[in-house]
Design a protein around this motif. Structure first.
Motif, short mmCIF file in Angstrom:
data_model
loop_
_atom_site.label_atom_id
_atom_site.label_comp_id
_atom_site.label_asym_id
_atom_site.label_seq_id
_atom_site.Cartn_x
_atom_site.Cartn_y
_atom_site.Cartn_z
N LEU A 381 0.82 -1.11 -0.01
CA LEU A 381 -0.43 0.28 -0.31
C LEU A 381 0.77 1.12 -0.06
CD1 LEU A 381 -1.96 -2.59 1.04
CD2 LEU A 381 -3.14 -0.85 2.18
N SER A 382 0.26 2.33 -0.65
CA SER A 382 1.04 3.35 -1.10
C SER A 382 0.55 4.48 -0.46
CB SER A 382 2.16 3.44 -2.42
OG SER A 382 1.26 3.40 -3.58
N ALA A 383 0.29 5.50 -0.23
CA ALA A 383 0.06 6.66 -0.24
C ALA A 383 0.93 8.26 -0.72
CB ALA A 383 -0.45 7.06 1.43
N SER A 384 0.27 9.03 -1.04
CA SER A 384 1.34 9.92 -1.93
C SER A 384 0.12 11.70 -1.71
CB SER A 384 0.80 9.76 -3.65
OG SER A 384 1.70 10.87 -4.33
N ASP A 385 1.30 12.53 -1.69
CA ASP A 385 0.31 13.35 -2.62
C ASP A 385 -0.15 13.90 -3.74
OD1 ASP A 385 2.13 14.57 -0.28
OD2 ASP A 385 3.60 16.09 -1.17
N ASP A 386 -0.34 13.12 -4.68
CA ASP A 386 -1.31 12.91 -5.33
C ASP A 386 -2.97 12.98 -4.92
OD1 ASP A 386 -1.81 10.44 -5.21
OD2 ASP A 386 -0.89 10.29 -6.76
N ASN A 387 -3.23 12.53 -3.72
CA ASN A 387 -4.03 12.40 -2.49
C ASN A 387 -4.98 11.39 -3.38
OD1 ASN A 387 -6.60 13.09 -1.08
ND2 ASN A 387 -7.08 14.64 -1.62
N SER A 388 -3.73 10.46 -2.88
CA SER A 388 -4.58 8.76 -3.41
C SER A 388 -3.86 7.90 -2.53
CB SER A 388 -4.56 8.89 -4.72
OG SER A 388 -3.31 8.07 -5.23
N ILE A 389 -4.40 6.94 -1.73
CA ILE A 389 -3.85 5.38 -1.83
C ILE A 389 -4.05 4.48 -2.30
CG2 ILE A 389 -4.24 3.58 0.22
CD1 ILE A 389 -5.68 6.01 1.89
N ARG A 390 -3.07 4.22 -3.24
CA ARG A 390 -3.32 2.78 -4.24
C ARG A 390 -2.47 1.37 -3.25
NH1 ARG A 390 -2.78 4.13 -9.72
NH2 ARG A 390 -3.14 6.93 -9.58
N ILE A 391 -3.24 0.65 -4.00
CA ILE A 391 -2.60 -0.76 -3.37
C ILE A 391 -2.14 -1.87 -4.30
CG2 ILE A 391 -4.07 -2.90 -2.41
CD1 ILE A 391 -5.71 0.58 -2.02
N TRP A 392 -1.40 -2.07 -4.61
CA TRP A 392 -0.36 -2.97 -5.20
C TRP A 392 0.09 -3.92 -5.74
CZ3 TRP A 392 1.54 0.04 -8.82
CH2 TRP A 392 1.49 1.98 -8.61
N GLU A 393 -0.44 -5.16 -6.35
CA GLU A 393 -0.01 -6.57 -6.16
C GLU A 393 1.53 -7.15 -7.04
OE1 GLU A 393 -2.48 -10.50 -7.36
OE2 GLU A 393 -1.26 -9.06 -9.37
N LEU A 394 1.59 -7.50 -5.85
CA LEU A 394 3.45 -7.72 -5.31
C LEU A 394 3.67 -8.36 -6.79
CD1 LEU A 394 4.31 -7.75 -1.24
CD2 LEU A 394 5.14 -6.18 -3.06
N LYS A 395 3.08 -9.61 -6.86
CA LYS A 395 4.19 -10.56 -7.58
C LYS A 395 3.67 -10.48 -9.28
CE LYS A 395 -0.70 -13.57 -8.53
NZ LYS A 395 -1.29 -13.92 -7.97
N THR A 396 2.84 -9.09 -9.36
CA THR A 396 2.81 -8.42 -10.62
C THR A 396 3.14 -6.92 -10.89
OG1 THR A 396 0.20 -7.75 -10.46
CG2 THR A 396 1.11 -9.96 -11.27
N ALA A 397 3.51 -6.65 -9.70
CA ALA A 397 3.98 -4.65 -9.67
C ALA A 397 2.39 -4.22 -10.30
CB ALA A 397 4.77 -4.75 -10.31
N ARG A 398 1.28 -4.70 -10.19
CA ARG A 398 0.00 -4.20 -10.65
C ARG A 398 -0.59 -3.65 -9.31
NH1 ARG A 398 -5.08 -5.26 -11.72
NH2 ARG A 398 -4.89 -7.28 -10.60
N CYS A 399 -1.20 -1.85 -9.74
CA CYS A 399 -1.71 -1.05 -8.57
C CYS A 399 -3.52 -2.30 -9.45
CB CYS A 399 -1.73 0.37 -9.20
SG CYS A 399 -2.95 0.95 -8.31
N PHE A 400 -4.13 -2.43 -9.11
CA PHE A 400 -5.17 -3.05 -9.09
C PHE A 400 -6.74 -2.43 -8.00
CE2 PHE A 400 -5.13 -5.24 -4.97
CZ PHE A 400 -5.68 -5.35 -4.55
N ARG A 401 -6.46 -1.55 -7.26
CA ARG A 401 -7.06 -0.31 -6.72
C ARG A 401 -6.30 1.02 -6.22
NH1 ARG A 401 -10.91 -3.20 -2.35
NH2 ARG A 401 -11.47 -3.75 -3.83
N THR A 402 -7.42 1.95 -6.59
CA THR A 402 -6.96 3.80 -6.44
C THR A 402 -7.91 3.68 -4.92
OG1 THR A 402 -5.57 3.56 -7.59
CG2 THR A 402 -6.44 5.84 -6.79
N VAL A 403 -7.63 4.81 -4.22
CA VAL A 403 -8.51 5.23 -3.44
C VAL A 403 -8.14 6.70 -3.74
CG1 VAL A 403 -9.95 5.66 -1.39
CG2 VAL A 403 -8.95 3.74 -1.25
#
Length: 467
Positions: A381-403
């Protein structure tokens, strides 16, 4: 029939219009068939449409009698019209909710029935905690109780109950921004780091009294962590150093120099053998805390590196699959991998044994401020100054959900509720005499907290829609 015979008066036109706008279900619904004709006549009679009443009665062959004002059908038609409007509104709302849930289900990973092991934050948040007067810089969960501490640029630390969303107390003592905080493993002590050059310790067992203060840094203290065992604390500073202090005596044990710019973050591995640090010099480092020697330097970011975290051992299988290392030696020693996030908007995953970059996670549109590994070992999980939380699938490095827009401003920090340490797999239970038991004394709690420049903290929990 002559033309004069079909000339309508204005009143008759009104009566015909009333009949024309009646919904089709009035005439076709089996449910209302018994009362429909009588209800229509009652409605027209009550509203003064006498010509329409006569025309409808004649057309339907009904007897000419005076409607009973006390009869049940009198107001049935209007009530049904109102009910239909309400039902249509509720159906539209339900359809929107179902569409949202279906989208979430389609984008979510396969999950075990009745389990929260794959849960990730989904809007809306369960609680919004307000009270700080400036930006929230960090949040930390108590390792045992339903307590969360928040640090802020308003010079204070606030204590909350995250299960109820209630405020408990304010800790005052620092004279500048409070930049970081950390509980010891038992939750008896809380360490805080401030721009006033000091690290402070607060005794949670004694009314949260400020029991110790650690001087030594020559500039803003940006980060503080308890070392495994809780006998020492480590702090990172804008003075380009990392310092290790003895908790009992407050004596400085070691000053570690290596970075050439502000040390933004420094964290110990679960076994305490290494420290991972990152800096405004665009690098991250792997350091031996016993000697202060840099074991590995990680170069690849194009701007300041804001955050660094060690990957937990239970995330190793997914990381090895991402790196294509599934057939190599599967050691389980802590400190094998780190993740970094920087002002170049990127997240990078590194192998600490050889210093090689495993993968770059691209997707954020602004500085990456916080990283945390999911307790199931599958996600980051990552948080950013772009005002979002992103959830990344580790085995593919794919962002599968963004809040998107979880706060009203930049997301500055992100923390997961207490988690297991070491190589415990959260999805596995040990068996004792045929009974399923918790595999570790530290229970995984599925709750996430975020802090923001908007001065609020948000608590994210499963089933928050019902709260």
């Amino acid at each position: 029939m002559s033309a004069a015979a079909i000339t309508l008066t204005e009143r008759q036109k009104d009566d015909l219009y009333v009949l024309s706008i009646m919904p089709l279900w009035v005439f076709t619904s089996p449910f209302l068939w018994v009362y429909s004709n009588k209800s229509i006549l009652e409605y027209l009679q009550a509203n003064g449409h006498h010509n329409a009443v006569s025309a409808l009665r004649e057309d339907l062959g009904l007897p000419d009698n005076t409607p009973d004002p006390t009869s049940p059908p009198r107001q049935l038609l209007e009530r049904k019209w109102i009910s239909v409007v309400r039902m249509q509104k509720k159906m539209n709302e339900m359809e929107r909710t179902i569409a949202t849930l279906q989208e979430e289900v389609n984008s979510a990973p396969t999950r075990r029935a009745g389990s929260d092991t794959d849960w990730v934050p989904v809007a809306p948040a369960a609680y919004t905690l307000t009270g700080h007067r400036e930006a929230v810089t960090k949040v930390a969960f108590h390792p045992t109780f339903s307590v969360i501490a928040s640090a802020s640029e308003d010079f204070t630390v606030k204590i909350w109950d995250w299960e109820t969303g209630e405020f408990e107390r304010t800790l005052k003592g620092h004279t500048r921004n409070v930049n970081d905080l950390d509980f010891d493993s038992k939750g008896n002590l809380l360490a805080t780091a401030s721009s006033d050059l000091f690290v402070k310790i607060w005794d949670t067992q004694n009314e949260w009294r400020n029991s110790k203060t650690f001087p030594g840094h020559e500039h803003t203290v940006s980060c503080v962590r308890f070392m495994p065992g809780d006998q020492q604390i480590m702090s990172a500073s804008r003075d380009k150093t990392i310092r290790i202090f003895d908790v009992a005596s407050t004596h400085l044990i070691r000053t570690i120099v290596g970075h050439t710019a502000w040390v933004r973050c420094a964290v110990p591995s679960d076994d305490g053998r290494f420290i991972a640090s990152c800096s405004g010099d665009h690098t991250a480092r792997l350091i031996d805390p016993s000697s202060g020697e840099t074991k590995m330097e990680f170069r690849g970011h194009d701007n300041a590196v804001e955050v660094v975290v060690f990957a937990p051992v239970y995330a190793y299988p997914a990381i090895r699959e991402l790196a294509g290392l599934t057939n190599v030696d599967k050691h389980t020693r802590p400190g094998a991998y780190i993740a970094t996030g920087g002002r170049d908007k990127l997240i990078k995953l590194w192998d600490t044994q050889n210093g090689q970059l495993i993968r770059t996670f691209a997707g954020h549109d602004n500085w990456v401020r916080a990283l945390v590994f999911h307790p199931n070992g599958k996600f980051l999980l990552s948080a950013s100054d772009d005002n979002s939380i992103r959830i990344w699938e580790l085995k593919t490095a794919r962002c599968f959900r963004t809040v998107d827009k979880p706060h009203g401003h930049f997301v500055t920090c992100l923390a997961w509720g207490r988690q297991r340490r070491g190589d415990t797999n959260p999805e596995k239970d040990t068996k004792t005499n045929g009974t399923s038991t918790a595999p570790d004394a530290q229970k995984v709690v599925y709750v996430v907290a975020t802090g923001s420049v908007d001065q609020s903290i948000k608590i994210w929990m499963p089933n928050s829609r019902s709260r």
